[in-house]
Design a protein around this motif. Structure first.
Motif, PDB file in Angstrom:
ATOM      1  N   ASP A  84       0.927  -1.135   0.079  1.00  0.00           N
ATOM      2  CA  ASP A  84      -0.026  -0.194  -0.144  1.00  0.00           C
ATOM      3  C   ASP A  84       0.933   1.105   0.010  1.00  0.00           C
TER       4      ASP A  84
ATOM      5  N   GLU B  90       3.515  -4.035  -8.380  1.00  0.00           N
ATOM      6  CA  GLU B  90       3.843  -5.551  -8.133  1.00  0.00           C
ATOM      7  C   GLU B  90       5.445  -5.913  -7.889  1.00  0.00           C
TER       8      GLU B  90
ATOM      9  N   THR C 196       2.678   1.719  -3.169  1.00  0.00           N
ATOM     10  CA  THR C 196       1.489   2.209  -4.512  1.00  0.00           C
ATOM     11  C   THR C 196       1.459   3.572  -4.080  1.00  0.00           C
TER      12      THR C 196
ATOM     13  N   ASN D  75       2.281   6.687  -6.539  1.00  0.00           N
ATOM     14  CA  ASN D  75       1.123   7.300  -7.179  1.00  0.00           C
ATOM     15  C   ASN D  75       1.524   8.771  -7.063  1.00  0.00           C
TER      16      ASN D  75
ATOM     17  N   VAL E 222       5.820  -1.261 -11.991  1.00  0.00           N
ATOM     18  CA  VAL E 222       4.733  -0.232 -11.908  1.00  0.00           C
ATOM     19  C   VAL E 222       3.974   0.091 -13.015  1.00  0.00           C
ATOM     20  N   SER E 223       2.747  -0.403 -13.298  1.00  0.00           N
ATOM     21  CA  SER E 223       1.905  -0.118 -14.421  1.00  0.00           C
ATOM     22  C   SER E 223       1.253   1.064 -14.195  1.00  0.00           C
TER      23      SER E 223
ATOM     24  N   HIS F 226       4.544 -11.482 -17.768  1.00  0.00           N
ATOM     25  CA  HIS F 226       3.701 -10.039 -18.000  1.00  0.00           C
ATOM     26  C   HIS F 226       3.799  -9.448 -19.265  1.00  0.00           C
TER      27      HIS F 226
ATOM     28  N   ASP G 286      -4.290   7.194 -13.791  1.00  0.00           N
ATOM     29  CA  ASP G 286      -4.803   6.380 -12.958  1.00  0.00           C
ATOM     30  C   ASP G 286      -3.921   5.877 -11.815  1.00  0.00           C
TER      31      ASP G 286
ATOM     32  N   ASP H 212       4.806   1.113 -18.589  1.00  0.00           N
ATOM     33  CA  ASP H 212       5.403   0.296 -17.365  1.00  0.00           C
ATOM     34  C   ASP H 212       6.814   1.063 -16.842  1.00  0.00           C
TER      35      ASP H 212
ATOM     36  N   LYS I 127      -0.494   0.529 -10.724  1.00  0.00           N
ATOM     37  CA  LYS I 127      -0.249  -1.106 -10.021  1.00  0.00           C
ATOM     38  C   LYS I 127       0.961  -1.286  -9.824  1.00  0.00           C
TER      39      LYS I 127
END
Lengths: 395, 204
Positions: B10, B43, B13, B17, B164-165, B53, B38, B178, B41
């Motif tokens: 979290d 991972e 992210t 962000n 990170v997408s 991927h 957006d 990405d 995402k």
């Protein structure tokens, strides 16, 4: 000894010397800035392109050295390198000559790409700028120039084509004029003899014969109108139409037109109304103006509904007389508005039994233009159309 | 594979962000148009997992920068080839034809990628209170397999990859890309520790 040696030279004196020599002979600008953004090292290449020597540059910021420098991206890049250790690349593609560096031979500001490299030495952050001259590279401007060349070539080819088309059009007009004359002579003979037959009183024709001769006359008239229209168009296009301006009494002209069209109106069960003010004089060629009004009236009658009305209205507007020809006909589809004045375009009438040549409105437009007037229309499908002309009043 | 727990993911992210937001703001200023973003995402994968991927063979346009400091990593920003051409077109001149754009792409994309990577990583480094020294950006155009070979992460369980997408909506087209960070094991552990202590700091 240069300041670069003071700052970073922890090596032996000989290796400092070779490093400096190396940095001075490479074909790249090298600047080392300290934490406050002041010059610590300035190589010979920079001296050559900026005309500022190493000594004069020492301990000065880039803005002090280049007062005209205005490149926020470079400022930010240097700040990020010194404070955050971020390296950056400024391409010559996206940045047009950030530093005011002049080529000493070509006397032109060089295009450059700049690498802003964060350097950490003795736990202190420095920023090294490497400036590469990109002026001689295959770059955006060259590519743009190529595109401009292609565009110019296309433009030239287009103008050549236009000239050819204009020449071909003139040849076509000449041909049409000649042909129309050649066609008119025998056609006049056909019509003349047909009329002689039709109105022969000594030995009248039988019913069928008379009907056949009338068909010849009708078709001949149609062909004559078409030929005369084409002749007029050809004359206008070749610049041979000579307008003879006179003072034209519009009231008299309109009443003549109404009289001439009354039989066609009767045939189509159409009422003709003329609301015209008192005597008004306009500058035009009487025959040509009459030709235009007759064309508008003929269309208004032809495209009217049974028991429809055609109204002529006149009004003075600025220094012109505005003549409206309104009908209560089927109107014109908005999608076809742009085609109304095109030659040989009969819009939806092409599929109907309504007679016409398709050059009347095109010819009217050209004639109005030749007489320094204007023509236009508005129309609503199912309600009718209003065609108008504007012609200069006599001063 | 993920050594990170839900809370740590979290936080990652959230960090990305903010970082990607800063990068999008830089891109927005360059392109002089609004960019909608957006939530990225995030991972954590091994090289082998990463191979899954990239299901398509479409070449990727990649801008790569090395960072050394409290932990070392290689950061890469990747766009599908067509997408990268669109970005260059938006940035330079829509009049230019594809042939010219192809000529200009390596240099233009190197700079765009560099600006985005710097904006994003710079912001995150500030928030994590760590410092790095970055190398110069490098432009690569390779298909996914070649790219992973080049970055030495193919079929490897040793390399740790933070993927990170990003989805950005531009006025004329959408841009999907990405961000990829590749760590070796010691660096990855150090990075993990920093995230852990940041989380502890936040809890206190």
């Amino acid at each position: 000894m240069t300041q670069f040696e003071n700052t970073v030279g922890q090596e032996t004196k000989s290796s400092d010397m070779s490093l400096n020599k190396l940095l001075d002979i490479i074909d790249t600008g090298v600047i080392l800035l300290d934490q406050s953004g002041c010059v610590q090292y300035w190589n010979d290449w920079m001296h050559k392109y900026s005309e500022i020597d190493s000594q004069s540059s020492f301990h000065k910021s880039l803005h002090e050295l280049f007062p005209t420098l205005d490149c926020p991206r470079l400022d930010l890049g240097i700040e990020d390198a010194i404070t955050l250790g971020m390296s950056a690349h400024m391409s010559s593609t996206l940045n047009r000559s950030p530093l005011p560096l002049i080529d000493p031979i070509q006397k032109r500001r060089i295009e450059q790409s700049i690498n802003i490299q964060a350097v950490k030495l003795d736990n202190k952050r420095y920023c090294m700028l490497q400036i590469v001259n990109q002026s001689n590279n295959y770059r955006r401007e060259t590519l743009l120039q190529q595109q401009i060349n292609i565009k110019t070539e296309t433009q030239e080819a287009l103008s050549r084509e236009i000239k050819n088309v204009v020449r071909a059009n003139a040849a076509k007009s000449d041909f049409l004029t000649a042909m129309s004359h050649e066609l008119k002579t025998p056609l006049n003979a056909v019509l003349g003899f047909a009329q002689l037959l039709a109105y022969k009183t000594d030995n009248p024709l039988s019913g069928t014969q008379s009907e056949n001769v009338n068909q010849i006359i009708k078709a001949g008239d149609h062909l004559l109108t078409l030929i005369e229209g084409v002749l007029d168009l050809a004359k206008i296009e070749s610049g041979n139409l000579d307008i003879k301006f006179t003072n034209v009494d519009v009231k008299a002209l309109l009443s003549e037109c109404v009289k001439l069209m009354s039989s066609q109106a009767k045939q189509q069960t159409c009422e003709l109304k003329c609301h015209c003010v008192g005597e008004v004089l306009v500058r035009a060629e009487r025959t040509r103006l009459k030709q235009v009004v007759l064309n508008l009236l003929s269309n208004a009658i032809k495209f009217n509904v049974p028991n429809g009305i055609v109204t002529i209205e006149c009004a003075k507007k600025d220094r012109c007389l505005h003549i409206d020809v309104n009908d209560t006909g089927t109107g014109i589809d908005k999608a076809m508005f742009s085609e109304v004045f095109l030659p040989f375009n009969r819009l939806s009438a092409a599929d109907s039994s309504i007679e016409g040549t398709g050059i009347g409105l095109n010819l009217s437009k050209k004639l109005m233009e030749e007489m320094q007037g204007r023509i236009g229309f508005d129309s609503e499908l199912g309600k009718g159309s209003r065609f108008w002309i504007e012609i200069p009043l006599v001063e | 594979m993920s050594d990170f727990d839900a809370l740590e993911l979290d936080l990652l992210t959230e960090l990305f962000n903010v970082g990607v937001g800063k990068a999008a703001a830089s891109l927005s200023a360059m392109m002089k148009q609004e960019i909608l973003l957006d939530v990225p995402k995030v991972e954590v994968l091994t090289g082998r997992e990463l191979a899954k991927h990239f299901v398509y063979e479409e070449p990727l346009c990649c801008i790569r920068q090395e960072a050394t400091g409290e932990f070392d990593f290689t950061s890469s920003l990747m766009f599908p080839e067509q997408c990268s051409l669109e970005i260059v077109r938006l940035l330079l001149d829509s009049e230019l034809d594809d042939k010219v754009l192809l000529e200009l792409r390596p240099e233009a994309m190197t700079e765009i990628g560099n600006i985005l990577l710097n904006a994003c990583i710079g912001r995150i480094a500030q928030m994590m209170d760590v410092s790095f020294t970055f190398g110069l950006p490098e432009f690569l155009l390779k298909n996914p397999r070649e790219l992973m070979d080049y970055l030495a992460i193919s079929d490897s369980n040793k390399a740790h990859v933070l993927l990170v997408s990003i989805q950005m909506v531009l006025k004329k087209s959408d841009v999907a890309g990405d961000l990829m960070f590749v760590f070796d094991a010691p660096s990855f552990n150090s990075f993990h520790r920093h995230i852990g202590s940041m989380l502890t700091g936040l809890k206190e």
